[in-house]
Design a protein around this motif. Structure first.
Motif, short mmCIF file in Angstrom:
data_model
loop_
_atom_site.label_atom_id
_atom_site.label_comp_id
_atom_site.label_asym_id
_atom_site.label_seq_id
_atom_site.Cartn_x
_atom_site.Cartn_y
_atom_site.Cartn_z
N GLY A 176 0.82 -1.21 0.00
CA GLY A 176 0.00 0.00 0.00
C GLY A 176 0.85 1.26 0.00
N MET A 177 1.95 1.23 0.73
CA MET A 177 2.87 2.37 0.75
C MET A 177 3.53 2.54 -0.62
SD MET A 177 4.53 1.66 4.44
CE MET A 177 4.81 3.18 5.28
N LEU A 178 3.84 1.44 -1.28
CA LEU A 178 4.42 1.48 -2.63
C LEU A 178 3.43 2.13 -3.60
CD1 LEU A 178 6.53 0.64 -4.78
CD2 LEU A 178 5.31 -1.52 -4.92
N ILE A 179 2.17 1.79 -3.50
CA ILE A 179 1.16 2.38 -4.38
C ILE A 179 1.08 3.88 -4.13
CG2 ILE A 179 -1.33 2.46 -4.83
CD1 ILE A 179 -1.33 -0.58 -4.31
N GLY A 180 1.20 4.31 -2.89
CA GLY A 180 1.19 5.73 -2.58
C GLY A 180 2.37 6.47 -3.21
N VAL A 181 3.54 5.89 -3.13
CA VAL A 181 4.72 6.51 -3.73
C VAL A 181 4.58 6.57 -5.25
CG1 VAL A 181 7.21 6.26 -4.06
CG2 VAL A 181 6.23 5.94 -1.81
N GLU A 182 4.03 5.51 -5.84
CA GLU A 182 3.82 5.50 -7.29
C GLU A 182 2.84 6.59 -7.72
OE1 GLU A 182 5.35 3.72 -9.65
OE2 GLU A 182 6.61 2.78 -8.15
N LEU A 183 1.79 6.81 -6.93
CA LEU A 183 0.85 7.90 -7.23
C LEU A 183 1.55 9.26 -7.18
CD1 LEU A 183 -2.46 6.92 -5.43
CD2 LEU A 183 -2.15 7.34 -7.85
N MET A 184 2.41 9.43 -6.19
CA MET A 184 3.14 10.69 -6.08
C MET A 184 4.06 10.91 -7.27
SD MET A 184 3.90 10.53 -2.00
CE MET A 184 5.02 11.89 -1.97
N LEU A 185 4.73 9.87 -7.71
CA LEU A 185 5.63 9.99 -8.86
C LEU A 185 4.85 10.23 -10.15
CD1 LEU A 185 8.30 7.30 -8.00
CD2 LEU A 185 8.61 9.76 -8.07
N ASN A 186 3.67 9.63 -10.27
CA ASN A 186 2.84 9.89 -11.45
C ASN A 186 2.37 11.35 -11.47
OD1 ASN A 186 2.99 7.38 -12.64
ND2 ASN A 186 1.24 6.59 -11.49
N GLY A 187 2.06 11.89 -10.32
CA GLY A 187 1.69 13.31 -10.25
C GLY A 187 2.84 14.21 -10.66
N LEU A 240 11.82 14.19 -21.55
CA LEU A 240 12.98 13.55 -20.92
C LEU A 240 12.85 13.53 -19.40
CD1 LEU A 240 15.95 14.88 -23.07
CD2 LEU A 240 15.06 12.56 -22.97
N GLY A 241 12.31 14.60 -18.85
CA GLY A 241 12.06 14.63 -17.40
C GLY A 241 11.05 13.58 -16.98
N ALA A 242 10.00 13.41 -17.78
CA ALA A 242 9.00 12.39 -17.48
C ALA A 242 9.60 10.99 -17.60
CB ALA A 242 7.81 12.53 -18.41
N LEU A 243 10.47 10.77 -18.58
CA LEU A 243 11.14 9.47 -18.69
C LEU A 243 12.04 9.20 -17.49
CD1 LEU A 243 12.05 9.26 -22.47
CD2 LEU A 243 10.48 7.81 -21.21
N LEU A 244 12.69 10.24 -17.00
CA LEU A 244 13.52 10.10 -15.80
C LEU A 244 12.66 9.70 -14.60
CD1 LEU A 244 16.37 10.53 -14.52
CD2 LEU A 244 15.55 12.80 -13.93
N VAL A 245 11.51 10.34 -14.45
CA VAL A 245 10.61 10.01 -13.35
C VAL A 245 10.09 8.58 -13.49
CG1 VAL A 245 8.36 10.57 -12.32
CG2 VAL A 245 9.95 12.39 -12.87
N ALA A 260 10.68 5.51 -10.93
CA ALA A 260 9.55 4.76 -10.38
C ALA A 260 9.73 3.26 -10.60
CB ALA A 260 8.25 5.23 -11.01
N ALA A 261 10.24 2.88 -11.76
CA ALA A 261 10.45 1.46 -12.04
C ALA A 261 11.54 0.87 -11.14
CB ALA A 261 10.82 1.27 -13.50
N ALA A 262 12.63 1.62 -10.96
CA ALA A 262 13.70 1.13 -10.08
C ALA A 262 13.23 1.05 -8.63
CB ALA A 262 14.91 2.06 -10.20
N GLU A 263 12.48 2.04 -8.21
CA GLU A 263 11.96 2.05 -6.84
C GLU A 263 10.99 0.90 -6.63
OE1 GLU A 263 8.47 3.03 -4.44
OE2 GLU A 263 8.58 3.58 -6.54
N THR A 320 10.94 -1.97 -8.17
CA THR A 320 11.69 -3.22 -8.15
C THR A 320 12.33 -3.45 -6.79
OG1 THR A 320 12.15 -2.96 -10.50
CG2 THR A 320 13.55 -4.49 -9.28
N LEU A 321 12.96 -2.43 -6.25
CA LEU A 321 13.62 -2.57 -4.94
C LEU A 321 12.61 -2.81 -3.83
CD1 LEU A 321 16.37 0.16 -5.15
CD2 LEU A 321 16.66 -2.30 -5.19
N VAL A 322 11.51 -2.08 -3.84
CA VAL A 322 10.52 -2.23 -2.77
C VAL A 322 9.85 -3.60 -2.85
CG1 VAL A 322 8.34 -1.35 -1.87
CG2 VAL A 322 10.15 0.22 -2.44
N LEU A 323 9.55 -4.07 -4.04
CA LEU A 323 8.95 -5.39 -4.14
C LEU A 323 9.91 -6.49 -3.69
CD1 LEU A 323 6.85 -5.07 -7.39
CD2 LEU A 323 6.04 -5.18 -5.04
N ALA A 324 11.20 -6.32 -3.94
CA ALA A 324 12.18 -7.28 -3.43
C ALA A 324 12.22 -7.25 -1.90
CB ALA A 324 13.56 -6.98 -4.00
#
Length: 102
Positions: A30-41, A62-67, A71-74, A76-80
């Motif tokens: 649930g916390m991961l979903i919250g962080v993903e929402l923040m990054l999408n914003g 390019l900034g959106a691709l960086l974000v 988000a993808a790296a974050e 992956t780490l959180v799910l691990a």
């Protein structure tokens, strides 16, 4: 209403919902979903500002691709981490790792 104001308002709403989910949820997923929402914003805000102002649109993309990469790296780490915590403690709540003191 100006389109930029509309997009920035939606981005702020996503940021607020993500912050609420991060604070209110007790599970790591649930916390991961919250962080993903923040990054999408944040990504929406960057793209809208680049497209609807005199700034270069390529820099906004390019900034959106960086974000998105962040988000993808974050994720992956959180799910691990969630996998290790749930395997060790049998529960994926955020309170389980605090019991490591013993």
């Amino acid at each position: 209403m100006n389109p930029l104001v509309f997009y920035q308002t939606v981005a702020l709403l996503l940021l607020g919902l993500g912050l609420y989910a991060l604070v209110a949820r007790r599970t790591l997923v649930g916390m991961l979903i919250g962080v993903e929402l923040m990054l999408n914003g944040a990504g929406l805000s960057i793209v809208a500002a680049a497209q609807l102002t005199s700034a270069d649109a390529v820099l906004g993309q390019l900034g959106a691709l960086l974000v998105m990469g962040l988000a993808a790296a974050e994720a992956t780490l959180v799910l691990a981490i969630v996998l290790v915590v749930s395997k060790r403690f049998g529960d994926a709540s955020a309170d389980a790792p605090s019991e490591l003191k013993g």
